[in-house]
Design an enzyme around this catalytic site. Structure first.
Site, PDB file in Angstrom:
ATOM      1  N   GLU A  24       0.832  -1.210   0.000  1.00  0.00           N
ATOM      2  CA  GLU A  24       0.000   0.000   0.000  1.00  0.00           C
ATOM      3  C   GLU A  24       0.867   1.261   0.000  1.00  0.00           C
ATOM      4  O   GLU A  24       0.486   2.291  -0.551  1.00  0.00           O
ATOM      5  CB  GLU A  24      -0.969  -0.001   1.188  1.00  0.00           C
ATOM      6  CG  GLU A  24      -1.989  -1.157   1.177  1.00  0.00           C
ATOM      7  CD  GLU A  24      -2.739  -1.333  -0.138  1.00  0.00           C
ATOM      8  OE1 GLU A  24      -2.965  -0.326  -0.840  1.00  0.00           O
ATOM      9  OE2 GLU A  24      -3.087  -2.485  -0.481  1.00  0.00           O
TER      10      GLU A  24
ATOM     11  N   GLU B  31      -0.470  -0.174  -9.952  1.00  0.00           N
ATOM     12  CA  GLU B  31      -0.044  -1.473  -9.425  1.00  0.00           C
ATOM     13  C   GLU B  31       1.450  -1.709  -9.658  1.00  0.00           C
ATOM     14  O   GLU B  31       2.096  -2.425  -8.897  1.00  0.00           O
ATOM     15  CB  GLU B  31      -0.894  -2.584 -10.059  1.00  0.00           C
ATOM     16  CG  GLU B  31      -0.950  -3.886  -9.287  1.00  0.00           C
ATOM     17  CD  GLU B  31      -1.570  -3.786  -7.891  1.00  0.00           C
ATOM     18  OE1 GLU B  31      -2.185  -2.763  -7.558  1.00  0.00           O
ATOM     19  OE2 GLU B  31      -1.407  -4.752  -7.120  1.00  0.00           O
TER      20      GLU B  31
HETATM   21 ZN    ZN Z   1      -2.388  -2.790  -5.141  1.00  0.00          ZN
END
Ligand code: ZN
Length: 500
Positions: A264, A293
């Site tokens: 995160e 991502e």
């Molecule tokens: Zn992620």
């Protein structure tokens, strides 16, 4: 540039509403008492309606048309031209779908979600099948409205990864698949790694404190962000100076919080690294889900699961948990957090097998969408691919085709972004090291500033100026590729598992 300025002002107001919605969402996940759910749903609905109506209004259209005329004479790479391009893309997406279709999708998926929860609980795909049929049909209709040139799937993919084409994903996945399947097979033939040290006792408050020291070193700015506990880990942002991450703790499974926090934080560093001059403009934000991502995976896996990283941090981890780790050496720990095991569940998958779970879903989605695979045959097709790619067979639908929430919420075209991000993380890391040779030495000393600077310059600060493919080309001097990732996996896991 009068209309352009008015358009920007309107977008800034909309940005504030979306930030307020995000604050309510964060609060709901972290602190809201259960009793607040009903009122909160109405708050979301009201604010969402205000934001949507304001965005798709005639006034926005008028300002956008006017701004386009005003910037027509400017070079395409000026901020003004790029801003108008971003708003046009968002506006077209928001207005191409007829309201009836949006409402029907919302109704269908709200219902479908409940049905999916029950079907998964009872491991019975047949209960969910009619909902999936309906959702597929709505997605086909949506794709027709959104428009596409080549493949229907392009229109869905574009919602999450702007500009990305099905053919491009196929090219990258086709390059990756054979090498990946082979690597999984070779690892499966080797003795398994023992990861039991990670299942010992780890006090949750000490996990939280240790995580904080790690992410501070990585560059997470606590003056412009915070970490809280939540059931599902996520990162959310209310502007580049207020970025929140959440973590969940498992006393007897150390990686859950530790690697989750680092993941995160990778997302948060992106949000905190956006260009200050872009704040609350259409240029501020991530280029796509896949690019987002790429940042979380880079920090979680490439950095956070590297031997170099644990050479630096393992002594501190041992000090934090002497009763559980004093008899463990760094090599045992490093091996444990990199254990590879073909498994049934995507979200529990390791670095090597993860992308095969995604390829399976990508292929299933395309086939379901174009009708070459029927919904009735889908569970068996799923299990067949699991055998082919991972050598395991789901014993039931709950651990097979019913495991993910995405389809019940109407999301088709979302899964590939996970893998595109993972592949990009390796490609970016290679390029950063090639551009700045000092990064490797810095990482060995536990200094992350030079790597973060490179990411800031090439990925974070550009914000939404470029489509993901443009951004990758600018940062790496080549299109997205899977070479870097495969090479990274072979080197790391070849050494870990003693492969030739
Ligand atoms: Zn992620």
């Amino acid at each position: 540039m009068q209309q352009y300025e008015q358009l920007r002002a309107r977008m800034a107001e909309l940005g504030h509403i979306h930030s307020a919605i995000a604050v309510l969402g964060w609060d709901q996940q972290c602190y809201m008492p259960a009793g607040g759910a009903e009122e909160r749903a109405e708050q979301f609905s009201t604010l969402g309606k205000i934001a949507h109506e304001m965005f798709v209004s005639d006034e926005t259209r008028r300002l956008l048309d006017g701004a386009e005329a005003e910037v027509a004479g400017l070079a395409g790479d000026t901020d003004e031209a790029l801003t108008v391009r971003v708003v046009r893309r968002d506006f077209d997406k928001a207005t191409k779908l007829p309201t009836e279709l949006v409402i029907e999708m919302a109704k269908t998926t709200t219902l479908a979600h409940e049905i999916w929860v029950k079907a998964r609980g009872e491991s019975d795909f047949a209960q969910f099948a009619p909902s999936l049929e309906k959702i597929l049909d709505l997605n086909r209709r949506a794709a027709e409205h959104l428009g596409y040139e080549d493949r229907m799937y392009d229109a869905l993919l574009d919602q999450y990864e702007p500009g990305m084409k099905t053919r491009e994903v196929e090219r990258v996945f086709d390059e990756l698949r054979p090498g990946l399947v082979q690597l999984v097979q070779e690892i499966a033939e080797r003795p398994p790694i023992d990861d039991s040290v990670l299942r010992r006792d780890f006090d949750e408050d000490r996990q939280l404190r240790f995580g904080e020291t790690v992410i501070k070193k990585m560059g997470f700015d606590f003056a412009r962000g915070r970490q809280d506990r939540a059931v599902h880990p996520f990162c959310t942002s209310f502007g580049k100076d207020d970025v929140r991450i959440t973590t969940r703790f498992d006393k007897n499974w150390l990686p859950s919080a530790l690697m989750g926090t680092i993941h995160e934080t990778g997302h948060a560093l992106y949000e905190q690294g956006l260009d200050p001059g872009d704040d609350n403009t259409p240029l501020s934000g991530a280029a796509s889900l896949g690019v987002h991502e790429s940042q979380s995976r880079l920090w979680e896996n490439t950095i956070g699961r590297s031997r170099t990283f644990w050479n630096v941090f393992f002594p501190d981890l041992q000090k934090a948990f002497p009763e559980s780790l004093s008899d463990v050496d760094v090599d045992t720990f490093y091996r444990a957090i990199n254990k590879v095991q073909p498994s049934l569940i995507r979200v529990e998958a390791d670095e090597v097998t993860y992308n095969l779970h995604i390829m399976l879903r990508f292929e299933m989605e395309k086939a379901l969408l174009d009708g070459s695979l029927s919904v009735a045959d889908a569970p068996e097709a799923w299990n067949q691919k699991m055998r082919e790619y991972l050598g395991v067979t789901p014993p039931d639908d709950a651990r097979g085709i019913l495991q993910d929430v995405h389809w019940s919420s109407g999301s088709f075209g979302y899964f590939p972004t996970y893998s595109l991000g993972t592949l990009l993380s390796a490609q970016l890391y290679d390029k950063a090291l090639a551009d700045v040779p000092g990064i490797a030495d810095d990482l060995a000393r536990g200094e992350y500033g030079t790597l973060l600077d490179w990411l800031r310059t090439h990925i974070h600060r550009p914000g939404r100026r470029y489509l993901p493919a443009e951004l990758v080309q600018r940062a790496c001097g080549e299109p997205a590729q899977s070479r870097s990732y495969l090479r990274y996996l072979r080197a790391k896991f070849g050494e870990l598992y003693g492969l030739s």
